[in-house]
Write a protein that holds these residues in place. Structure first.
Motif, PDB file in Angstrom:
ATOM      1  N   THR A 145       0.886  -1.240   0.019  1.00 48.82           N
ATOM      2  CA  THR A 145      -0.014   0.106   0.082  1.00 48.82           C
ATOM      3  C   THR A 145       0.789   1.411  -0.027  1.00 48.82           C
ATOM      4  O   THR A 145       0.327   2.354  -0.314  1.00 48.82           O
ATOM      5  CB  THR A 145      -1.014   0.157   1.274  1.00 48.82           C
ATOM      6  OG1 THR A 145      -0.134   0.036   2.438  1.00 48.82           O
ATOM      7  CG2 THR A 145      -1.781  -1.109   1.225  1.00 48.82           C
ATOM      8  N   GLY A 146       2.127   1.110   0.505  1.00 41.58           N
ATOM      9  CA  GLY A 146       2.972   2.122   0.344  1.00 41.58           C
ATOM     10  C   GLY A 146       2.892   3.073   1.619  1.00 41.58           C
ATOM     11  O   GLY A 146       3.447   4.333   1.763  1.00 41.58           O
ATOM     12  N   ASN A 147       2.309   2.500   2.845  1.00 47.21           N
ATOM     13  CA  ASN A 147       1.953   3.284   4.041  1.00 47.21           C
ATOM     14  C   ASN A 147       2.162   1.983   5.013  1.00 47.21           C
ATOM     15  O   ASN A 147       2.505   0.996   4.904  1.00 47.21           O
ATOM     16  CB  ASN A 147       0.857   3.903   4.132  1.00 47.21           C
ATOM     17  CG  ASN A 147      -0.415   3.246   3.988  1.00 47.21           C
ATOM     18  OD1 ASN A 147      -0.352   2.178   4.503  1.00 47.21           O
ATOM     19  ND2 ASN A 147      -1.374   3.848   3.143  1.00 47.21           N
ATOM     20  N   PHE A 148       2.313   2.736   6.165  1.00 46.66           N
ATOM     21  CA  PHE A 148       2.312   1.769   7.382  1.00 46.66           C
ATOM     22  C   PHE A 148       0.999   1.344   7.996  1.00 46.66           C
ATOM     23  O   PHE A 148       0.456   1.369   9.122  1.00 46.66           O
ATOM     24  CB  PHE A 148       2.945   2.425   8.880  1.00 46.66           C
ATOM     25  CG  PHE A 148       4.487   2.606   8.652  1.00 46.66           C
ATOM     26  CD1 PHE A 148       5.341   1.857   8.834  1.00 46.66           C
ATOM     27  CD2 PHE A 148       5.000   3.776   8.066  1.00 46.66           C
ATOM     28  CE1 PHE A 148       6.851   1.869   8.763  1.00 46.66           C
ATOM     29  CE2 PHE A 148       6.549   4.112   7.992  1.00 46.66           C
ATOM     30  CZ  PHE A 148       7.378   3.001   8.389  1.00 46.66           C
ATOM     31  N   THR A 149       0.148   0.884   7.186  1.00 48.18           N
ATOM     32  CA  THR A 149      -1.144   0.459   7.721  1.00 48.18           C
ATOM     33  C   THR A 149      -1.021  -0.370   8.582  1.00 48.18           C
ATOM     34  O   THR A 149      -0.256  -1.395   8.844  1.00 48.18           O
ATOM     35  CB  THR A 149      -1.922  -0.429   6.422  1.00 48.18           C
ATOM     36  OG1 THR A 149      -1.847   0.338   5.158  1.00 48.18           O
ATOM     37  CG2 THR A 149      -3.257  -0.813   6.774  1.00 48.18           C
ATOM     38  N   GLY A 150      -1.790   0.053   9.817  1.00 45.80           N
ATOM     39  CA  GLY A 150      -1.745  -0.934  11.078  1.00 45.80           C
ATOM     40  C   GLY A 150      -0.602  -0.535  11.927  1.00 45.80           C
ATOM     41  O   GLY A 150      -0.522  -0.975  13.103  1.00 45.80           O
ATOM     42  N   TRP A 151       0.481   0.176  11.476  1.00 48.71           N
ATOM     43  CA  TRP A 151       1.535   0.481  12.182  1.00 48.71           C
ATOM     44  C   TRP A 151       1.749   2.038  12.314  1.00 48.71           C
ATOM     45  O   TRP A 151       0.978   2.779  11.830  1.00 48.71           O
ATOM     46  CB  TRP A 151       2.841  -0.035  11.448  1.00 48.71           C
ATOM     47  CG  TRP A 151       2.970  -1.331  11.440  1.00 48.71           C
ATOM     48  CD1 TRP A 151       2.478  -2.081  10.285  1.00 48.71           C
ATOM     49  CD2 TRP A 151       3.785  -2.079  12.349  1.00 48.71           C
ATOM     50  NE1 TRP A 151       2.754  -3.585  10.346  1.00 48.71           N
ATOM     51  CE2 TRP A 151       3.515  -3.470  11.795  1.00 48.71           C
ATOM     52  CE3 TRP A 151       4.424  -1.766  13.425  1.00 48.71           C
ATOM     53  CZ2 TRP A 151       4.295  -4.620  12.295  1.00 48.71           C
ATOM     54  CZ3 TRP A 151       5.209  -3.296  13.883  1.00 48.71           C
ATOM     55  CH2 TRP A 151       5.150  -4.246  13.377  1.00 48.71           C
ATOM     56  N   THR A 152       2.347   2.368  13.680  1.00 50.98           N
ATOM     57  CA  THR A 152       2.682   3.718  13.883  1.00 50.98           C
ATOM     58  C   THR A 152       4.037   3.975  13.778  1.00 50.98           C
ATOM     59  O   THR A 152       4.835   2.978  14.355  1.00 50.98           O
ATOM     60  CB  THR A 152       2.105   4.044  15.321  1.00 50.98           C
ATOM     61  OG1 THR A 152       0.699   3.654  15.326  1.00 50.98           O
ATOM     62  CG2 THR A 152       2.501   5.603  15.731  1.00 50.98           C
ATOM     63  N   SER A 153       4.593   5.205  13.178  1.00 54.57           N
ATOM     64  CA  SER A 153       5.907   5.475  13.100  1.00 54.57           C
ATOM     65  C   SER A 153       6.048   6.921  13.188  1.00 54.57           C
ATOM     66  O   SER A 153       5.224   7.612  12.474  1.00 54.57           O
ATOM     67  CB  SER A 153       6.534   4.784  11.771  1.00 54.57           C
ATOM     68  OG  SER A 153       8.006   5.208  11.824  1.00 54.57           O
ATOM     69  N   GLN A 154       6.810   7.256  14.024  1.00 59.42           N
ATOM     70  CA  GLN A 154       7.243   8.914  14.036  1.00 59.42           C
ATOM     71  C   GLN A 154       8.315   9.112  13.107  1.00 59.42           C
ATOM     72  O   GLN A 154       8.123  10.250  12.230  1.00 59.42           O
ATOM     73  CB  GLN A 154       7.944   9.101  15.586  1.00 59.42           C
ATOM     74  CG  GLN A 154       6.750   9.146  16.556  1.00 59.42           C
ATOM     75  CD  GLN A 154       7.331   9.360  17.960  1.00 59.42           C
ATOM     76  OE1 GLN A 154       8.686   9.159  18.221  1.00 59.42           O
ATOM     77  NE2 GLN A 154       6.505   9.941  18.847  1.00 59.42           N
ATOM     78  N   TRP A 155       9.381   8.532  12.742  1.00 62.61           N
ATOM     79  CA  TRP A 155      10.305   8.741  11.590  1.00 62.61           C
ATOM     80  C   TRP A 155      10.455   7.878  10.552  1.00 62.61           C
ATOM     81  O   TRP A 155      11.000   8.100   9.497  1.00 62.61           O
ATOM     82  CB  TRP A 155      11.474   9.075  12.393  1.00 62.61           C
ATOM     83  CG  TRP A 155      11.326  10.056  13.467  1.00 62.61           C
ATOM     84  CD1 TRP A 155      11.303   9.865  14.730  1.00 62.61           C
ATOM     85  CD2 TRP A 155      11.109  11.506  13.344  1.00 62.61           C
ATOM     86  NE1 TRP A 155      11.275  10.925  15.672  1.00 62.61           N
ATOM     87  CE2 TRP A 155      10.983  12.157  14.772  1.00 62.61           C
ATOM     88  CE3 TRP A 155      10.970  12.512  12.335  1.00 62.61           C
ATOM     89  CZ2 TRP A 155      10.596  13.372  14.988  1.00 62.61           C
ATOM     90  CZ3 TRP A 155      10.683  13.676  12.727  1.00 62.61           C
ATOM     91  CH2 TRP A 155      10.697  14.081  14.014  1.00 62.61           C
ATOM     92  N   GLY A 156      10.204   6.640  10.688  1.00 65.06           N
ATOM     93  CA  GLY A 156      10.287   5.739   9.592  1.00 65.06           C
ATOM     94  C   GLY A 156       9.742   5.786   8.432  1.00 65.06           C
ATOM     95  O   GLY A 156       8.654   6.767   8.517  1.00 65.06           O
ATOM     96  N   SER A 157      10.227   5.312   7.366  1.00 69.63           N
ATOM     97  CA  SER A 157       9.713   5.541   5.970  1.00 69.63           C
ATOM     98  C   SER A 157       9.282   4.356   5.420  1.00 69.63           C
ATOM     99  O   SER A 157       9.950   3.172   5.617  1.00 69.63           O
ATOM    100  CB  SER A 157      10.869   6.342   4.966  1.00 69.63           C
ATOM    101  OG  SER A 157      11.375   7.260   5.720  1.00 69.63           O
ATOM    102  N   VAL A 158       8.384   4.470   4.344  1.00 68.12           N
ATOM    103  CA  VAL A 158       7.760   3.257   3.451  1.00 68.12           C
ATOM    104  C   VAL A 158       8.675   3.604   2.117  1.00 68.12           C
ATOM    105  O   VAL A 158       8.500   4.648   1.696  1.00 68.12           O
ATOM    106  CB  VAL A 158       6.369   3.278   3.472  1.00 68.12           C
ATOM    107  CG1 VAL A 158       5.983   2.156   2.295  1.00 68.12           C
ATOM    108  CG2 VAL A 158       5.737   2.760   4.936  1.00 68.12           C
ATOM    109  N   VAL A 159       9.346   2.720   1.808  1.00 70.87           N
ATOM    110  CA  VAL A 159      10.159   2.774   0.620  1.00 70.87           C
ATOM    111  C   VAL A 159      10.226   1.577  -0.377  1.00 70.87           C
ATOM    112  O   VAL A 159       9.589   0.497  -0.114  1.00 70.87           O
ATOM    113  CB  VAL A 159      11.831   2.927   0.801  1.00 70.87           C
ATOM    114  CG1 VAL A 159      11.764   4.293   1.888  1.00 70.87           C
ATOM    115  CG2 VAL A 159      12.254   1.762   1.823  1.00 70.87           C
ATOM    116  N   THR A 160      10.638   1.724  -1.501  1.00 73.88           N
ATOM    117  CA  THR A 160      10.545   0.623  -2.412  1.00 73.88           C
ATOM    118  C   THR A 160      11.973  -0.098  -2.420  1.00 73.88           C
ATOM    119  O   THR A 160      12.082  -1.086  -3.312  1.00 73.88           O
ATOM    120  CB  THR A 160       9.932   1.318  -3.802  1.00 73.88           C
ATOM    121  OG1 THR A 160      10.944   2.097  -4.221  1.00 73.88           O
ATOM    122  CG2 THR A 160       8.553   1.595  -3.871  1.00 73.88           C
ATOM    123  N   ALA A 161      12.908   0.529  -1.893  1.00 73.42           N
ATOM    124  CA  ALA A 161      14.405   0.163  -2.276  1.00 73.42           C
ATOM    125  C   ALA A 161      14.242  -1.226  -1.030  1.00 73.42           C
ATOM    126  O   ALA A 161      13.947  -1.047  -0.030  1.00 73.42           O
ATOM    127  CB  ALA A 161      15.365   1.161  -1.540  1.00 73.42           C
TER     128      ALA A 161
END
Length: 130
Positions: free
Chosen positions: A1-17
């Motif tokens: 989905t490209g996001n943290f569905t179900g997760w919480t993050s203050q600084w982490g990123s969703v990436v394709t690498a």
């Protein structure tokens, strides 16, 4: 989905690498984190499998660790520190570290890395029995 569905993050990123599977994974850099509170706590004995995959990358700094903390409904915790391999995926068996008779309520994953390291997390999978 490209996001943290179900997760919480203050600084982490969703990436394709560097995804382990699929298109996306989480990138946790210098002391970044992600967590999820389960909608229904689950008894450890009712878990068939509980794993995640980590990938480290050194760009001239020190070694990287993944820190995994499992919180139970009685607020006891299980802490797991994993050396992240450099430029390779490693499967972490979280179930092997859990305490029988307790209910898992939260999963927390963070990077404990030198500023030059990166940590990718993918395929955090908890499978219940039956």
């Amino acid at each position: 989905t490209g996001n943290f569905t179900g997760w919480t993050s203050q600084w982490g990123s969703v990436v394709t690498a560097h995804p382990h599977s699929g298109t996306y994974c989480a990138l946790l850099e210098y002391q970044e984190d992600m967590w999820q509170t389960l909608s229904e706590p689950i008894l450890v004995e009712c878990i068939e499998s509980f794993t995640c995959w980590i990938y480290g990358q050194d760009s001239g700094g020190q070694h990287s660790n993944a820190y995994i903390k499992i919180t139970y409904t009685d607020d006891a915790i299980t802490e797991i520190s994993v050396d992240a391999p450099n430029e390779a995926w490693l499967e972490v068996d979280i179930l092997a570290e859990l305490v029988a008779g307790k209910y898992v309520k939260e999963i927390y994953i963070s990077s404990w890395v030198d500023i030059a390291w990166r940590l990718w997390v993918d395929d955090v999978i908890l499978i219940g029995k039956g």
